[in-house]
Write an enzyme that holds these catalytic residues in place. Structure first.
Site, mmCIF file in Angstrom:
data_model
loop_
_atom_site.group_PDB
_atom_site.id
_atom_site.type_symbol
_atom_site.label_atom_id
_atom_site.label_comp_id
_atom_site.label_asym_id
_atom_site.label_seq_id
_atom_site.Cartn_x
_atom_site.Cartn_y
_atom_site.Cartn_z
ATOM 1 N N ASP A 43 0.872 -1.184 0.000
ATOM 2 C CA ASP A 43 0.000 0.000 0.000
ATOM 3 C C ASP A 43 0.906 1.230 0.000
ATOM 4 O O ASP A 43 2.142 1.101 -0.060
ATOM 5 C CB ASP A 43 -1.002 -0.021 1.174
ATOM 6 C CG ASP A 43 -2.341 0.619 0.766
ATOM 7 O OD1 ASP A 43 -2.343 1.841 0.491
ATOM 8 O OD2 ASP A 43 -3.366 -0.094 0.699
ATOM 9 N N ARG A 93 -14.477 4.638 -7.437
ATOM 10 C CA ARG A 93 -15.375 5.745 -7.787
ATOM 11 C C ARG A 93 -16.364 5.987 -6.655
ATOM 12 O O ARG A 93 -16.588 5.109 -5.806
ATOM 13 C CB ARG A 93 -16.118 5.433 -9.088
ATOM 14 C CG ARG A 93 -17.091 4.278 -9.001
ATOM 15 C CD ARG A 93 -17.946 4.154 -10.241
ATOM 16 N NE ARG A 93 -18.621 2.865 -10.289
ATOM 17 C CZ ARG A 93 -19.691 2.623 -11.022
ATOM 18 N NH1 ARG A 93 -20.213 3.570 -11.785
ATOM 19 N NH2 ARG A 93 -20.251 1.424 -11.035
ATOM 20 N N ASN A 106 -5.711 6.446 -11.648
ATOM 21 C CA ASN A 106 -5.345 5.031 -11.547
ATOM 22 C C ASN A 106 -4.413 4.532 -12.649
ATOM 23 O O ASN A 106 -3.559 3.687 -12.371
ATOM 24 C CB ASN A 106 -6.614 4.165 -11.462
ATOM 25 C CG ASN A 106 -7.279 4.283 -10.090
ATOM 26 O OD1 ASN A 106 -6.709 4.884 -9.183
ATOM 27 N ND2 ASN A 106 -8.453 3.734 -9.932
ATOM 28 N N ALA A 131 -8.462 -3.041 -9.899
ATOM 29 C CA ALA A 131 -8.745 -1.601 -9.761
ATOM 30 C C ALA A 131 -9.292 -1.038 -11.062
ATOM 31 O O ALA A 131 -8.863 -1.407 -12.152
ATOM 32 C CB ALA A 131 -7.478 -0.857 -9.357
ATOM 33 N N ASP A 160 -18.905 -9.541 -12.495
ATOM 34 C CA ASP A 160 -20.082 -9.337 -13.349
ATOM 35 C C ASP A 160 -20.689 -10.695 -13.744
ATOM 36 O O ASP A 160 -21.910 -10.858 -13.777
ATOM 37 C CB ASP A 160 -19.682 -8.554 -14.606
ATOM 38 C CG ASP A 160 -18.883 -7.321 -14.255
ATOM 39 O OD1 ASP A 160 -19.482 -6.366 -13.741
ATOM 40 O OD2 ASP A 160 -17.652 -7.330 -14.439
ATOM 41 N N HIS A 188 -15.509 -3.905 -18.120
ATOM 42 C CA HIS A 188 -16.102 -3.898 -16.775
ATOM 43 C C HIS A 188 -16.637 -2.477 -16.552
ATOM 44 O O HIS A 188 -16.026 -1.669 -15.848
ATOM 45 C CB HIS A 188 -15.051 -4.286 -15.727
ATOM 46 C CG HIS A 188 -15.575 -4.131 -14.317
ATOM 47 N ND1 HIS A 188 -16.617 -4.876 -13.818
ATOM 48 C CD2 HIS A 188 -15.210 -3.297 -13.311
ATOM 49 C CE1 HIS A 188 -16.858 -4.515 -12.583
ATOM 50 N NE2 HIS A 188 -16.030 -3.539 -12.245
HETATM 51 N N1 NAD Z 1 -13.068 -5.097 -11.256
HETATM 52 C C1 NAD Z 1 -13.976 -5.179 -10.312
HETATM 53 O O1 NAD Z 1 -14.887 -6.024 -10.413
HETATM 54 C C2 NAD Z 1 -13.940 -4.288 -9.107
HETATM 55 C C3 NAD Z 1 -14.826 -4.520 -8.050
HETATM 56 C C4 NAD Z 1 -14.791 -3.693 -6.941
HETATM 57 C C5 NAD Z 1 -13.877 -2.648 -6.877
HETATM 58 N N2 NAD Z 1 -13.023 -2.441 -7.909
HETATM 59 C C6 NAD Z 1 -12.009 -1.388 -7.839
HETATM 60 O O2 NAD Z 1 -10.946 -1.839 -6.994
HETATM 61 C C7 NAD Z 1 -10.230 -0.706 -6.479
HETATM 62 C C8 NAD Z 1 -10.049 -0.814 -4.979
HETATM 63 O O3 NAD Z 1 -11.314 -0.729 -4.345
HETATM 64 P P1 NAD Z 1 -11.415 -0.636 -2.749
HETATM 65 O O4 NAD Z 1 -12.845 -0.562 -2.447
HETATM 66 O O5 NAD Z 1 -10.570 -1.673 -2.101
HETATM 67 O O6 NAD Z 1 -10.771 0.793 -2.518
HETATM 68 P P2 NAD Z 1 -10.099 1.360 -1.175
HETATM 69 O O7 NAD Z 1 -9.980 2.827 -1.359
HETATM 70 O O8 NAD Z 1 -10.807 0.836 0.027
HETATM 71 O O9 NAD Z 1 -8.658 0.676 -1.196
HETATM 72 C C9 NAD Z 1 -7.719 0.958 -2.190
HETATM 73 C C10 NAD Z 1 -6.359 0.893 -1.560
HETATM 74 O O10 NAD Z 1 -5.397 1.139 -2.586
HETATM 75 C C11 NAD Z 1 -4.361 1.891 -2.001
HETATM 76 N N3 NAD Z 1 -3.540 2.518 -3.024
HETATM 77 C C12 NAD Z 1 -3.714 3.704 -3.659
HETATM 78 N N4 NAD Z 1 -2.689 3.929 -4.506
HETATM 79 C C13 NAD Z 1 -1.866 2.856 -4.416
HETATM 80 C C14 NAD Z 1 -0.639 2.515 -5.024
HETATM 81 N N5 NAD Z 1 -0.027 3.335 -5.890
HETATM 82 N N6 NAD Z 1 -0.066 1.339 -4.682
HETATM 83 C C15 NAD Z 1 -0.646 0.503 -3.784
HETATM 84 N N7 NAD Z 1 -1.798 0.791 -3.160
HETATM 85 C C16 NAD Z 1 -2.400 1.951 -3.477
HETATM 86 C C17 NAD Z 1 -5.089 2.883 -1.097
HETATM 87 O O11 NAD Z 1 -4.219 3.452 -0.120
HETATM 88 C C18 NAD Z 1 -6.142 1.971 -0.474
HETATM 89 O O12 NAD Z 1 -5.666 1.347 0.707
HETATM 90 C C19 NAD Z 1 -11.027 0.507 -6.936
HETATM 91 O O13 NAD Z 1 -10.449 1.064 -8.107
HETATM 92 C C20 NAD Z 1 -12.406 -0.072 -7.234
HETATM 93 O O14 NAD Z 1 -13.140 0.736 -8.124
HETATM 94 C C21 NAD Z 1 -13.038 -3.236 -9.014
HETATM 95 O O1 LMR Z 2 -18.781 -0.204 -9.454
HETATM 96 C C1 LMR Z 2 -17.707 0.089 -8.944
HETATM 97 O O2 LMR Z 2 -17.176 1.212 -9.021
HETATM 98 C C2 LMR Z 2 -16.958 -0.972 -8.168
HETATM 99 C C3 LMR Z 2 -16.825 -2.222 -8.946
HETATM 100 O O3 LMR Z 2 -16.287 -1.999 -10.205
HETATM 101 C C4 LMR Z 2 -18.118 -2.996 -9.029
HETATM 102 O O4 LMR Z 2 -18.485 -3.420 -10.114
HETATM 103 O O5 LMR Z 2 -18.744 -3.215 -7.971
#
Ligand code: NAD
Ligand code: LMR
Length: 328
Positions: A43, A93, A106, A131, A160, A188
């Site tokens: 992190d 987001r 990102n 992410a 999904d 996605h």
């Molecule tokens: N693809 C999917 O299906 C899916 C599903 C849910 C969430 N997401 C995405 O996953 C990501 C994380 O979501 P979350 O709810 O855990 O967010 P969060 O904010 O709770 O956690 C993200 C973490 O990433 C850390 N971070 C930021 N920059 C960083 C870097 N350069 N290196 C390492 N760590 C870093 C932050 O400090 C934080 O601890 C988001 O972009 C979210 O939109 C994707």
């Molecule tokens: O919708 C979001 O921003 C988080 C994640 O990508 C999701 O699908 O739940």
């Protein structure tokens, strides 16, 4: 004989998905109940104390499969020797935003972490980008880590896929495990195409069982496309437990194989299959064997589906241009 431990990197490990994901990995849900693991957690410096707290909890949980924990804010230390990399680090987001609205913050993370992975991960490391915008972050990682084989870089659309299984199971009143072979095509994002044309329950086709084309072509698709937004509205936070669980499903099937006769959806590097432009990270139906995914070939695509496949490909092409403009 006990297996050698596998090193699994989770970036963004102090965040909400990280907090749900690391115990699943340490319990064997991702790689199997007989597979020891060493967790690498990365992190950023402001989250270092919270990250250390997660490490303390992992020790306190006394997971028998967990053979070590590296908790660090140094990308090189985090990436060194890892066999699997789950890239969650980044910014989620908020309500009212599209996933591509977090692009500028990102994609630069994925450009910089690409070289740490390329130089320091184990040969043949499997990479899963979670992410958002997940497909485009994965594409940037691929382009800035040219020596990592493209087959090793994927993004998460399994959430999904699982959401689509869940919706069909609720509509038909059957167990979710009975629903097979839905497909998520494309991004996605809200242009993804959840497709049940080839899905089955037992030996029956899902469209024939549902007998409601109107719902399958509108309500079902928009519910799956908008499920992430619905969760943000309800929780005021984006999905975490379902994202973590789906990330485990993605890696488990990739490493251990998909069950006979079943495919899953993965965001993978397009080779032009189904006339999707080559060179995008696009979600396709895939089967996995011996640690490698293969795009399922030969599925019929009707006119309705064709338009949906093209629309989400167009969005990915636009995202790619936008990503490069953010990096310049
Ligand atoms: N693809 C999917 O299906 C899916 C599903 C849910 C969430 N997401 C995405 O996953 C990501 C994380 O979501 P979350 O709810 O855990 O967010 P969060 O904010 O709770 O956690 C993200 C973490 O990433 C850390 N971070 C930021 N920059 C960083 C870097 N350069 N290196 C390492 N760590 C870093 C932050 O400090 C934080 O601890 C988001 O972009 C979210 O939109 C994707
Ligand atoms: O919708 C979001 O921003 C988080 C994640 O990508 C999701 O699908 O739940």
């Amino acid at each position: 004989m006990a297996k050698d431990p596998v090193r699994v990197l989770v970036t963004g490990a102090a965040g909400q998905i990280g907090y749900a994901l690391v115990p699943m990995i340490a319990r064997g849900i991702m790689l199997g109940a007989d597979q020891p693991v060493i967790l690498h957690m990365l992190d950023i410096p402001p989250a270092a104390e919270a990250l250390n707290g997660v490490k303390m909890e992992l020790v306190d949980a006394a997971f028998p499969l967990l053979k070590g924990v590296v908790a660090t804010t140094d990308a090189v230390e985090a990436c060194t020797g890892v066999n699997v990399a789950v890239m969650v680090g980044g910014f989620p987001r908020k309500e009212g935003m599209e996933r591509k609205d977090v692009m500028s913050k990102n994609v630069s993370i994925y450009k910089s972490q690409a070289s740490a992975l390329e130089k320091h991960a184990a040969a043949n490391c499997k990479v899963l980008v979670v992410a958002n915008p997940a497909n485009t972050n994965a594409l940037i990682l691929k382009e800035f880590a040219p020596s990592i084989p493209e087959k090793n870089i994927t993004c998460l659309t399994r959430l999904d896929h699982n959401r689509a299984l869940g919706q069909i199971s609720e509509k038909l009143g059957v167990q979710v495990s009975e629903v097979k072979n839905v497909i998520i095509w494309g991004n996605h994002s809200s242009t993804q195409y959840p497709d049940v044309t080839h899905a089955t329950v037992g030996d029956k086709s899902v469209p024939e069982l549902i007998k409601d084309d109107e719902w399958l072509k509108s309500g079902f698709i928009s519910t799956v496309q908008q499920r992430g937004a619905a969760i943000i509205k309800a929780r005021k936070l984006s999905s975490a437990l379902s994202a973590a669980s789906s990330a485990c499903d993605h890696i488990r099937d990739w490493v251990c194989g998909t069950p006979e006769g079943t495919w899953v959806s993965m965001g993978v590097y397009s080779d032009g299959s189904y006339n999707v432009p080559a060179g995008l990270i696009y979600s396709f139906p895939v089967t996995c064997r011996n640690g490698e995914w293969t795009i399922v070939q030969g599925l019929s695509i009707d006119e309705f589906s064709r338009k949906k496949l093209d629309l989400t490909a167009e969005e990915l092409t636009e995202e790619k241009t936008l990503a490069y403009s953010c990096l310049s």
